[in-house]
Design a protein around this motif. Structure first.
Motif, PDB file in Angstrom:
ATOM      1  N   HIS A   1      52.727  86.395  59.715  1.00  0.00           N
ATOM      2  CA  HIS A   1      53.022  85.496  58.511  1.00  0.00           C
ATOM      3  C   HIS A   1      51.582  84.904  57.306  1.00  0.00           C
ATOM      4  CE1 HIS A   1      49.263  83.374  59.805  1.00  0.00           C
ATOM      5  NE2 HIS A   1      49.602  83.846  60.628  1.00  0.00           N
ATOM      6  N   GLY A   2      52.168  84.591  55.899  1.00  0.00           N
ATOM      7  CA  GLY A   2      51.146  84.272  55.334  1.00  0.00           C
ATOM      8  C   GLY A   2      50.048  83.101  55.320  1.00  0.00           C
ATOM      9  N   PHE A   3      49.192  82.964  54.269  1.00  0.00           N
ATOM     10  CA  PHE A   3      48.654  82.156  54.226  1.00  0.00           C
ATOM     11  C   PHE A   3      48.425  80.864  54.167  1.00  0.00           C
ATOM     12  CE2 PHE A   3      44.046  80.910  53.518  1.00  0.00           C
ATOM     13  CZ  PHE A   3      42.861  81.937  53.930  1.00  0.00           C
ATOM     14  N   ALA A   4      49.491  80.199  54.372  1.00  0.00           N
ATOM     15  CA  ALA A   4      49.575  78.565  54.213  1.00  0.00           C
ATOM     16  C   ALA A   4      49.780  78.046  55.509  1.00  0.00           C
ATOM     17  CB  ALA A   4      50.416  78.035  53.017  1.00  0.00           C
ATOM     18  N   ALA A   5      50.582  78.948  56.526  1.00  0.00           N
ATOM     19  CA  ALA A   5      51.160  78.351  57.555  1.00  0.00           C
ATOM     20  C   ALA A   5      50.992  79.451  58.687  1.00  0.00           C
ATOM     21  CB  ALA A   5      52.840  77.928  57.695  1.00  0.00           C
ATOM     22  N   ASN A   6      51.450  78.608  59.600  1.00  0.00           N
ATOM     23  CA  ASN A   6      51.070  79.901  61.546  1.00  0.00           C
ATOM     24  C   ASN A   6      52.610  80.839  60.860  1.00  0.00           C
ATOM     25  OD1 ASN A   6      53.233  77.719  61.905  1.00  0.00           O
ATOM     26  ND2 ASN A   6      51.697  76.840  63.744  1.00  0.00           N
ATOM     27  N   GLY A   7      53.180  81.308  62.457  1.00  0.00           N
ATOM     28  CA  GLY A   7      53.571  82.384  62.523  1.00  0.00           C
ATOM     29  C   GLY A   7      54.992  81.605  62.737  1.00  0.00           C
ATOM     30  N   ILE A   8      54.678  80.546  63.948  1.00  0.00           N
ATOM     31  CA  ILE A   8      56.006  80.122  63.909  1.00  0.00           C
ATOM     32  C   ILE A   8      56.709  79.641  63.204  1.00  0.00           C
ATOM     33  CG2 ILE A   8      56.180  78.192  64.968  1.00  0.00           C
ATOM     34  CD1 ILE A   8      57.935  81.273  66.975  1.00  0.00           C
ATOM     35  N   LEU A   9      56.051  78.426  62.008  1.00  0.00           N
ATOM     36  CA  LEU A   9      56.358  77.736  61.483  1.00  0.00           C
ATOM     37  C   LEU A   9      56.568  78.862  60.032  1.00  0.00           C
ATOM     38  CD1 LEU A   9      56.737  75.004  60.146  1.00  0.00           C
ATOM     39  CD2 LEU A   9      54.921  74.994  59.708  1.00  0.00           C
TER      40      LEU A   9
ATOM     41  N   GLY B   1      56.142  91.933  57.218  1.00  0.00           N
ATOM     42  CA  GLY B   1      54.959  91.126  56.833  1.00  0.00           C
ATOM     43  C   GLY B   1      54.776  90.457  55.461  1.00  0.00           C
ATOM     44  N   PHE B   2      54.864  88.975  55.073  1.00  0.00           N
ATOM     45  CA  PHE B   2      54.944  87.938  53.907  1.00  0.00           C
ATOM     46  C   PHE B   2      53.736  87.744  53.478  1.00  0.00           C
ATOM     47  CE2 PHE B   2      54.699  83.313  52.905  1.00  0.00           C
ATOM     48  CZ  PHE B   2      55.082  83.669  51.595  1.00  0.00           C
ATOM     49  N   SER B   3      52.903  87.967  51.963  1.00  0.00           N
ATOM     50  CA  SER B   3      51.817  87.500  51.408  1.00  0.00           C
ATOM     51  C   SER B   3      51.303  88.286  52.320  1.00  0.00           C
ATOM     52  CB  SER B   3      52.041  85.986  51.557  1.00  0.00           C
ATOM     53  OG  SER B   3      51.449  86.105  50.323  1.00  0.00           O
ATOM     54  N   TYR B   4      49.521  87.694  52.824  1.00  0.00           N
ATOM     55  CA  TYR B   4      48.687  88.019  53.339  1.00  0.00           C
ATOM     56  C   TYR B   4      48.739  89.249  54.471  1.00  0.00           C
ATOM     57  CZ  TYR B   4      44.460  87.773  56.011  1.00  0.00           C
ATOM     58  OH  TYR B   4      43.538  87.854  56.770  1.00  0.00           O
ATOM     59  N   GLY B   5      50.337  87.918  55.481  1.00  0.00           N
ATOM     60  CA  GLY B   5      50.724  89.854  56.564  1.00  0.00           C
ATOM     61  C   GLY B   5      51.061  91.018  55.840  1.00  0.00           C
ATOM     62  N   GLY B   6      51.931  91.164  54.627  1.00  0.00           N
ATOM     63  CA  GLY B   6      51.821  92.068  54.330  1.00  0.00           C
ATOM     64  C   GLY B   6      50.846  92.990  53.888  1.00  0.00           C
ATOM     65  N   ILE B   7      49.228  92.516  53.345  1.00  0.00           N
ATOM     66  CA  ILE B   7      48.199  93.291  53.415  1.00  0.00           C
ATOM     67  C   ILE B   7      48.291  93.580  54.565  1.00  0.00           C
ATOM     68  CG2 ILE B   7      46.447  93.053  52.044  1.00  0.00           C
ATOM     69  CD1 ILE B   7      47.399  90.501  50.312  1.00  0.00           C
ATOM     70  N   VAL B   8      47.790  92.439  55.647  1.00  0.00           N
ATOM     71  CA  VAL B   8      47.834  93.659  57.205  1.00  0.00           C
ATOM     72  C   VAL B   8      48.397  94.167  57.264  1.00  0.00           C
ATOM     73  CG1 VAL B   8      46.986  92.477  59.328  1.00  0.00           C
ATOM     74  CG2 VAL B   8      46.369  90.723  57.085  1.00  0.00           C
ATOM     75  N   GLY B   9      49.533  93.842  57.223  1.00  0.00           N
ATOM     76  CA  GLY B   9      50.980  95.058  57.651  1.00  0.00           C
ATOM     77  C   GLY B   9      50.532  96.689  57.324  1.00  0.00           C
ATOM     78  N   PHE B  10      50.237  96.329  55.663  1.00  0.00           N
ATOM     79  CA  PHE B  10      50.200  97.721  55.191  1.00  0.00           C
ATOM     80  C   PHE B  10      47.969  98.306  55.705  1.00  0.00           C
ATOM     81  CE2 PHE B  10      52.328  96.613  51.302  1.00  0.00           C
ATOM     82  CZ  PHE B  10      53.108  97.272  50.882  1.00  0.00           C
ATOM     83  N   LYS B  11      47.926  97.695  55.494  1.00  0.00           N
ATOM     84  CA  LYS B  11      46.651  98.052  56.305  1.00  0.00           C
ATOM     85  C   LYS B  11      46.870  98.890  57.876  1.00  0.00           C
ATOM     86  CE  LYS B  11      43.040  98.163  54.988  1.00  0.00           C
ATOM     87  NZ  LYS B  11      42.292  99.271  54.399  1.00  0.00           N
ATOM     88  N   MET B  12      47.933  98.207  58.613  1.00  0.00           N
ATOM     89  CA  MET B  12      47.954  98.253  60.347  1.00  0.00           C
ATOM     90  C   MET B  12      49.369 100.162  59.903  1.00  0.00           C
ATOM     91  SD  MET B  12      49.352  94.779  62.037  1.00  0.00           S
ATOM     92  CE  MET B  12      49.541  95.684  63.627  1.00  0.00           C
ATOM     93  N   ALA B  13      49.973  99.894  59.233  1.00  0.00           N
ATOM     94  CA  ALA B  13      50.524 101.168  58.408  1.00  0.00           C
ATOM     95  C   ALA B  13      49.671 102.276  58.190  1.00  0.00           C
ATOM     96  CB  ALA B  13      51.514 101.207  57.253  1.00  0.00           C
ATOM     97  N   GLU B  14      48.428 102.214  57.534  1.00  0.00           N
ATOM     98  CA  GLU B  14      47.141 102.761  57.361  1.00  0.00           C
ATOM     99  C   GLU B  14      47.127 103.187  58.737  1.00  0.00           C
ATOM    100  OE1 GLU B  14      43.682 103.549  54.621  1.00  0.00           O
ATOM    101  OE2 GLU B  14      45.006 101.534  54.665  1.00  0.00           O
TER     102      GLU B  14
END
Length: 308
Positions: free
Chosen positions: A60-68, A126-139
């Motif tokens: 998820h991104g920065f403004a809300a939790n995962g399930i929302l 990954g969306f927004s902040y989640g995409g940044i974390v996703g890229f780091k996980m992929a690396e």
């Protein structure tokens, strides 16, 4: 007056359980716990057909939790994929007593949490902040992340990218935008993040403010730790296939940012966009977004040889 978001949250949780999901808290290490929504079938004896389902993890991104954030996508993907929806640290029931607020730490905790849940290989969305974390996980964890779908994000939030995005939306710092202090600020946040956000009564924004923006100190620290200097950034060499799925009217990470991102991961990346949609494209145009996401995921799973 009853908080409408507080009413909707248990309804959404009930709905997730009805369609086959349950929350599960995972201790990463003493003092650090992540909450995941996991398929109920993963808590039972696994069947042969279930084992063949590819795993999709929604970040998820920065403004809300995962399930929302991902409610519409969970419903769309659940029959074909084993879908996991985690909450980052300081969202939902995910907490830590550690002082580390870096993207690296979020990525490390997420990888460990998935490992404890028995996930060996997955596609990250990954969306927004989640995409940044996703890229780091992929690396950092190529053995875990076999492919990556990114919406409205970047590899890393460098100072130059951050400054350009803040200038586009008219804010001096991310905390002023992403951690609103009034109902009007929440409305502005959503208006900027959308192509055309639907009208809602004022009390809904105030209810959202009251419910969703806890852990303010820790989230400010997360935002500050997310921005890195340009000289500290080097483009990783990804082994995974990367797909970009964007809202054409994203003002935060615009189409120029998306094109630059595609160039950075050129050999591995594909890009699709959705018209009349902003940063929150997965919520604004869920049917179109889900259709394109399904097509992307289907192409990825076919390449990896999953059986249907």
């Amino acid at each position: 007056m009853v908080n409408i978001i507080s009413l909707y949250t248990p309804f959404l949780q009930w709905l997730m359980e009805i369609v086959g999901f349950k929350p599960q808290r995972v201790e990463i290490e003493p003092g650090t716990i992540l909450n995941f929504w996991v398929p109920i079938e993963t808590t039972k004896k696994e069947t042969q057909n279930h084992n063949k389902k590819p795993v999709v993890v929604l970040l998820h991104g920065f403004a809300a939790n995962g399930i929302l954030t991902w409610q519409f996508q969970v419903l769309a993907l659940r029959k074909t994929y084993r879908v996991y929806v985690p909450d980052f640290l300081f969202y939902g029931d995910s907490i830590t007593d550690k002082s580390d607020r870096t993207v690296d730490f979020q990525a490390e905790c997420m990888a460990k949490g998935l490992g404890k849940l028995g996930v060996e290989r997955c596609t990250l969305v990954g969306f927004s902040y989640g995409g940044i974390v996703g890229f780091k996980m992929a690396e950092k964890y190529p053995h875990l992340v076999e492919s990556l779908v990114v919406t409205g994000s970047v590899i890393a939030l460098t100072q130059s990218i951050s400054n350009a995005a803040l200038e586009r939306i008219g804010f001096k710092c991310w905390a002023d935008y992403l951690l609103p202090s009034s109902g009007n600020d929440v409305k502005l946040l959503l208006d900027i993040a959308s192509y055309k956000f639907p009208w809602l009564p004022k009390f809904v924004y105030e209810d959202f403010l009251e419910t969703m923006f806890n852990y303010r100190k820790e989230k400010i620290e997360l935002l500050e730790a997310s921005v890195i200097s340009d000289v500290a950034f080097n483009i990783p060499r990804y082994t995974q296939k990367i797909s970009l799925l964007w809202g054409e009217n994203d003002r935060i990470f615009d189409m120029e940012t998306a094109q630059n991102l595609k160039c950075q991961v050129a050999e591995k990346a594909t890009m699709q966009s959705i018209g009349k949609a902003g940063h929150l494209v997965h919520l604004e145009k869920p049917f179109i977004y889900n259709r394109q996401l399904k097509e992307i995921l289907a192409s990825l799973t076919e390449e990896k040889g999953y059986q249907k």
